[in-house]
Design a protein around this motif. Structure first.
Motif, PDB file in Angstrom:
ATOM      1  N   SER A 368      -7.504  -7.938  -8.712  1.00 35.17           N
ATOM      2  CA  SER A 368      -7.340  -7.201  -9.953  1.00 35.17           C
ATOM      3  C   SER A 368      -5.973  -6.709 -10.069  1.00 35.17           C
ATOM      4  CB  SER A 368      -8.512  -6.267 -10.021  1.00 35.17           C
ATOM      5  OG  SER A 368      -8.589  -5.735 -11.535  1.00 35.17           O
ATOM      6  N   GLU A 369      -5.480  -6.617 -11.080  1.00 29.48           N
ATOM      7  CA  GLU A 369      -3.995  -6.031 -11.282  1.00 29.48           C
ATOM      8  C   GLU A 369      -4.005  -4.643 -11.838  1.00 29.48           C
ATOM      9  OE1 GLU A 369      -0.950  -7.725 -14.008  1.00 29.48           O
ATOM     10  OE2 GLU A 369      -0.940  -9.569 -12.702  1.00 29.48           O
ATOM     11  N   MET A 370      -3.458  -3.843 -10.968  1.00 28.81           N
ATOM     12  CA  MET A 370      -3.480  -2.277 -11.096  1.00 28.81           C
ATOM     13  C   MET A 370      -2.098  -2.207 -11.319  1.00 28.81           C
ATOM     14  SD  MET A 370      -5.220   0.458  -8.762  1.00 28.81           S
ATOM     15  CE  MET A 370      -6.703  -0.434  -8.331  1.00 28.81           C
ATOM     16  N   MET A 371      -1.601  -1.785 -12.787  1.00 25.53           N
ATOM     17  CA  MET A 371      -0.111  -1.479 -13.052  1.00 25.53           C
ATOM     18  C   MET A 371       0.951  -2.721 -12.472  1.00 25.53           C
ATOM     19  SD  MET A 371      -0.578   2.612 -11.937  1.00 25.53           S
ATOM     20  CE  MET A 371       1.152   2.689 -11.292  1.00 25.53           C
ATOM     21  N   TYR A 372       0.362  -3.857 -12.933  1.00 25.02           N
ATOM     22  CA  TYR A 372       1.334  -5.234 -12.719  1.00 25.02           C
ATOM     23  C   TYR A 372       1.220  -5.290 -11.107  1.00 25.02           C
ATOM     24  CZ  TYR A 372       3.238  -3.513 -17.041  1.00 25.02           C
ATOM     25  OH  TYR A 372       3.161  -3.260 -18.363  1.00 25.02           O
ATOM     26  N   ASP A 373       0.459  -4.777 -10.208  1.00 27.07           N
ATOM     27  CA  ASP A 373       0.431  -5.243  -8.874  1.00 27.07           C
ATOM     28  C   ASP A 373      -0.814  -5.786  -8.763  1.00 27.07           C
ATOM     29  OD1 ASP A 373       2.884  -4.254  -8.112  1.00 27.07           O
ATOM     30  OD2 ASP A 373       2.180  -2.256  -8.262  1.00 27.07           O
ATOM     31  N   ASN A 374      -0.725  -6.728  -7.891  1.00 29.51           N
ATOM     32  CA  ASN A 374      -2.295  -7.723  -7.470  1.00 29.51           C
ATOM     33  C   ASN A 374      -3.176  -6.980  -6.323  1.00 29.51           C
ATOM     34  OD1 ASN A 374      -4.102  -9.781  -6.976  1.00 29.51           O
ATOM     35  ND2 ASN A 374      -2.447 -11.284  -6.540  1.00 29.51           N
ATOM     36  N   PHE A 375      -3.831  -6.235  -6.504  1.00 26.54           N
ATOM     37  CA  PHE A 375      -4.706  -5.582  -5.671  1.00 26.54           C
ATOM     38  C   PHE A 375      -5.803  -6.496  -5.155  1.00 26.54           C
ATOM     39  CE2 PHE A 375      -3.643  -0.825  -5.130  1.00 26.54           C
ATOM     40  CZ  PHE A 375      -2.685  -0.726  -6.046  1.00 26.54           C
ATOM     41  N   THR A 376      -6.237  -6.087  -4.019  1.00 26.92           N
ATOM     42  CA  THR A 376      -7.467  -6.780  -3.390  1.00 26.92           C
ATOM     43  C   THR A 376      -8.395  -5.559  -3.175  1.00 26.92           C
ATOM     44  OG1 THR A 376      -5.850  -8.101  -1.974  1.00 26.92           O
ATOM     45  CG2 THR A 376      -8.369  -7.905  -1.345  1.00 26.92           C
ATOM     46  N   LEU A 377      -9.533  -5.813  -3.704  1.00 28.87           N
ATOM     47  CA  LEU A 377     -10.596  -4.804  -3.783  1.00 28.87           C
ATOM     48  C   LEU A 377     -11.956  -5.072  -3.432  1.00 28.87           C
ATOM     49  CD1 LEU A 377      -9.063  -4.935  -7.123  1.00 28.87           C
ATOM     50  CD2 LEU A 377      -9.731  -2.455  -6.574  1.00 28.87           C
ATOM     51  N   VAL A 378     -12.850  -4.229  -3.058  1.00 29.33           N
ATOM     52  CA  VAL A 378     -14.178  -4.541  -2.880  1.00 29.33           C
ATOM     53  C   VAL A 378     -14.972  -3.295  -3.419  1.00 29.33           C
ATOM     54  CG1 VAL A 378     -13.904  -5.615  -0.447  1.00 29.33           C
ATOM     55  CG2 VAL A 378     -14.010  -3.211  -0.354  1.00 29.33           C
ATOM     56  N   LEU A 379     -16.109  -3.726  -3.985  1.00 29.78           N
ATOM     57  CA  LEU A 379     -17.023  -2.663  -4.609  1.00 29.78           C
ATOM     58  C   LEU A 379     -17.795  -1.668  -3.797  1.00 29.78           C
ATOM     59  CD1 LEU A 379     -18.500  -5.019  -7.576  1.00 29.78           C
ATOM     60  CD2 LEU A 379     -16.520  -3.354  -7.622  1.00 29.78           C
ATOM     61  N   GLY A 440      -8.608  -0.926 -12.312  1.00 27.15           N
ATOM     62  CA  GLY A 440      -7.014  -0.901 -12.527  1.00 27.15           C
ATOM     63  C   GLY A 440      -6.683  -0.415 -14.025  1.00 27.15           C
ATOM     64  N   GLN A 441      -7.628  -0.619 -14.700  1.00 25.97           N
ATOM     65  CA  GLN A 441      -7.514  -0.252 -16.225  1.00 25.97           C
ATOM     66  C   GLN A 441      -7.216   1.327 -16.162  1.00 25.97           C
ATOM     67  OE1 GLN A 441     -11.236  -1.258 -18.194  1.00 25.97           O
ATOM     68  NE2 GLN A 441     -10.820  -0.182 -19.957  1.00 25.97           N
ATOM     69  N   GLU A 442      -6.740   1.659 -17.249  1.00 15.59           N
ATOM     70  CA  GLU A 442      -6.324   3.068 -17.492  1.00 15.59           C
ATOM     71  C   GLU A 442      -7.561   3.833 -17.879  1.00 15.59           C
ATOM     72  OE1 GLU A 442      -2.600   4.297 -19.174  1.00 15.59           O
ATOM     73  OE2 GLU A 442      -1.692   2.839 -18.346  1.00 15.59           O
ATOM     74  N   ILE A 443      -7.999   4.728 -17.028  1.00 15.38           N
ATOM     75  CA  ILE A 443      -9.435   5.356 -17.442  1.00 15.38           C
ATOM     76  C   ILE A 443      -8.892   7.039 -17.117  1.00 15.38           C
ATOM     77  CG2 ILE A 443     -11.566   6.025 -16.541  1.00 15.38           C
ATOM     78  CD1 ILE A 443     -11.831   3.098 -16.393  1.00 15.38           C
ATOM     79  N   THR A 444      -9.720   7.907 -18.045  1.00 18.47           N
ATOM     80  CA  THR A 444      -9.551   9.307 -17.679  1.00 18.47           C
ATOM     81  C   THR A 444     -10.649  10.029 -17.467  1.00 18.47           C
ATOM     82  OG1 THR A 444      -9.328   9.923 -20.233  1.00 18.47           O
ATOM     83  CG2 THR A 444      -7.163   9.453 -19.029  1.00 18.47           C
ATOM     84  N   GLU A 445     -11.782   9.528 -17.912  1.00 18.55           N
ATOM     85  CA  GLU A 445     -13.130  10.330 -17.690  1.00 18.55           C
ATOM     86  C   GLU A 445     -13.744   9.623 -16.769  1.00 18.55           C
ATOM     87  OE1 GLU A 445     -13.167  13.090 -19.433  1.00 18.55           O
ATOM     88  OE2 GLU A 445     -11.134  12.488 -20.390  1.00 18.55           O
TER      89      GLU A 445
END
Ligand SMILES: *[C@@H]1O[C@H](CO)[C@@H](O)[C@H](O)[C@H]1NC(C)=O
Ligand SMILES: *[C@@H]1O[C@H](CO)[C@@H](O)[C@H](O)[C@H]1NC(C)=O
Ligand SMILES: *[C@@H]1O[C@H](CO)[C@@H](O)[C@H](O)[C@H]1NC(C)=O
Ligand SMILES: *[C@@H]1O[C@H](CO)[C@@H](O)[C@H](O)[C@H]1NC(C)=O
Ligand SMILES: *[C@@H]1O[C@H](CO)[C@@H](O)[C@H](O)[C@H]1NC(C)=O
Length: 511
Positions: A368-379, A440-445
């Motif tokens: 998933s892209e976070m701030m234009y960087d391609n992150f590798t993630l696990v839930l 990676g979406q912008e979230i504040t809550e």
């Protein structure tokens, strides 16, 4: 002598309560930062006369004068104003010229623009700042555009015969110009030059020693930021900025808090207030405390005043929590209190023998892209567990328990690579984030709470610990530091829902 040195190291490591309670009055000074909503020229690209430019800048300076007055009433000894706060932004090389102040050569010994106003022409703004400092009897730190004539023999000298700098100026409480810093790492600023030589600017005051300066984008680069702290023992960073927030990792208050924590120093940051452009987030940070402001709704500026320790390394920054290791029981990952007998206190922090065992990847990794960087993630799943996710040479690990994620999705992410959008810099990041439609979406809550330990085998020693909670509030790690080759952060009982926990590493050599 040896004994003394030993005691000092122990005090530093264990940071006893007594030390932070018994500090006498002289161990603090009063500081202010002002988040300023500037009056901007409607079209910065069209030519202005000097008179029109001054009229606009005087409107901002009038606000600064009010703030110095308000700060003086609270006993403030030093105040910081934001980058671009007087002249604004989005200029071209030519269009900024009427907004520039003449800057005398650095070789000039002393100059008090308020008391010696006839000495140089084209210094109206510097004069007013100097008078403000003198009248308010405090150090004033502000950002101005300056021009400095250069010789055509100088290979870096622009064709117009002058350098144009994005400059921080410091006036003493008597109004004397005591320091100036030319921004090194410009952020797409066509109007300005980087200085021909990188500058480490350090100065002392009657109330504390070891002040250093840098500006906005500089915070992401080794020089001058890291050099000031590591080579010049700077203990107080003065930081004018015009920072557009970028969640989940780089909002203004996150990175400001992270820099203070990373180096155990005080950090005095003043940002522009312009919510329509995503500009807000200022604060006064000490190793143990954050006094900050982030407000996307208000249209007003904000004065922040706080007491700051003269020697930040004596302040207690880490609440020691029991750290955890993970072991495998009946096929489940569970946390166990880390046996303190296998941990040893060393100069670099706490070193623990025996790696957590039995890590595997329970859910498939995704990108998933976070701030234009391609992150590798696990839930993250379940109330407790252990996870690891790797990319290139960085492996990030998480152990957690008491997770009540209130139906929200969280993921552990890793990025090890060159960031190339809006600047080029090499990152190594381990992060635990709340996901929205994407991670990676912008979230504040956020409502999810959990006790966790996050760590990674970084190849750089420059790692900023970030901990952002619901409602754009900051928290401090319960503990963080190095254990062997791993940088770690742990937190129990978060103050509210977790938005982002991150170990944000900069691998400067790979830029
Ligand atoms: C400055 O430029 C940015 C990006 O081009 C734009 O979004 C913003 O509106 C401009 N601001 C002003 C005050 O002109
Ligand atoms: C400032 O400008 C005035 C008018 O152009 C000129 O007479 C004076 O000599 C200048 N002063 C300095 C210090 O350059
Ligand atoms: C100078 O300081 C006094 C006392 O704080 C204040 O009333 C006055 O407005 C200040 N003048 C300027 C020009 O800042
Ligand atoms: C992210 O990286 C992975 C692994 O290198 C690759 O398969 C994927 O296409 C990349 N995603 C994007 C959007 O570049
Ligand atoms: C980090 O750990 C992984 C997995 O053990 C290993 O492959 C990698 O080389 C390590 N990185 C460094 C810098 O030691």
């Amino acid at each position: 002598m040896k004994v003394t040195g030993c005691i000092l190291i122990l005090l530093h490591l264990f940071c006893p309560e007594a030390l932070s309670l018994d500090v006498d009055k002289g161990a603090f000074y009063m500081a202010a930062v002002y988040e300023h909503r500037p009056v901007l020229t409607p079209d910065p690209k069209v030519p202005h006369t000097r008179r029109a430019a001054l009229e606009l800048m005087y409107k901002n300076l009038a606000v600064y004068e009010e703030q110095v007055k308000a700060a003086a009433e609270q006993g403030v000894q030093i105040i910081v104003f934001p980058e671009d706060g007087i002249h604004g932004f989005n200029f071209t090389w030519e269009s900024i010229q009427p907004f520039l102040e003449f800057e005398p050569p650095v070789s000039l010994k002393t100059w008090n623009p308020c008391l010696e106003s006839g000495r140089f022409n084209g210094t109206e703004v510097l004069q007013r700042l100097s008078c403000m400092a003198l009248n308010g009897s405090m150090f004033v730190v502000a950002n101005v555009g300056t021009k400095m004539p250069c010789q055509h023999l100088d290979p870096g000298c622009p064709p117009d015969g002058q350098y144009q700098f994005n400059t921080d100026v410091v006036f003493s409480a008597a109004g004397t110009l005591v320091a100036r810093y030319h921004k090194q790492n410009l952020y797409f600023e066509d109007a300005f030059n980087s200085p021909p030589e990188m500058e480490h600017i350090v100065f002392d005051t009657p109330f504390a020693n070891g002040f250093g300066l840098f500006t906005c984008f500089d915070i992401l680069f080794r020089e001058p930021a890291v050099g000031l702290v590591t080579q010049h023992q700077v203990k107080h960073v003065l930081y004018p900025t015009a920072w557009m927030n970028q969640l989940p990792l780089l909002s203004a208050v996150q990175i400001q808090r992270g820099f203070s924590s990373s180096f155990n120093i005080n950090f005095l940051a003043a940002n522009i207030h312009e919510p329509s452009l995503g500009l807000t987030g200022s604060g006064i940070y000490t190793p143990a405390k954050s006094h900050y402001y982030h407000n996307m709704k208000s249209q007003e500026g904000k004065l922040i005043v706080a007491q700051v320790p003269v020697n930040p390394s004596l302040e207690c920054s880490r609440k020691k929590e029991s750290r955890h290791k993970v072991s495998q029981t009946q096929g489940l990952m569970v946390d166990l209190p880390l046996d303190s007998s296998v941990c040893q206190v060393e100069q670099q922090g706490v070193r623990c023998e025996g790696k957590p065992v039995g890590f595997h990847k329970p859910t498939p990794a995704f990108f998933s892209e976070m701030m234009y960087d391609n992150f590798t993630l696990v839930l993250i799943t379940g109330a407790e567990g252990g996870l690891q996710v790797c990319s290139n040479s960085l492996c990030c690990s998480l152990s957690y328990r008491n997770a009540a994620l209130s139906g929200e999705t969280y993921a552990l992410g890793v990025f090890d690579g060159l960031h190339t959008i809006h600047g080029t810099y090499y990152l190594q990041v381990c992060t635990l984030v709340k996901c929205g439609e994407t991670c990676g979406q912008e979230i504040t809550e956020a409502g999810g709470v959990l006790d966790f330990q996050l760590w990674g085998n970084f190849s750089t020693s420059y790692v900023f610990p970030l901990l952002l909670m619901s409602g754009m509030t900051l928290d401090l790690p319960g503990d963080w530091g190095w254990a062997g080759h791993d940088c770690y952060m742990s937190k129990e009982k978060t103050s509210s829902g977790l938005v982002t926990a991150a170990l944000y590493g900069r691998w400067y050599e790979k830029d």
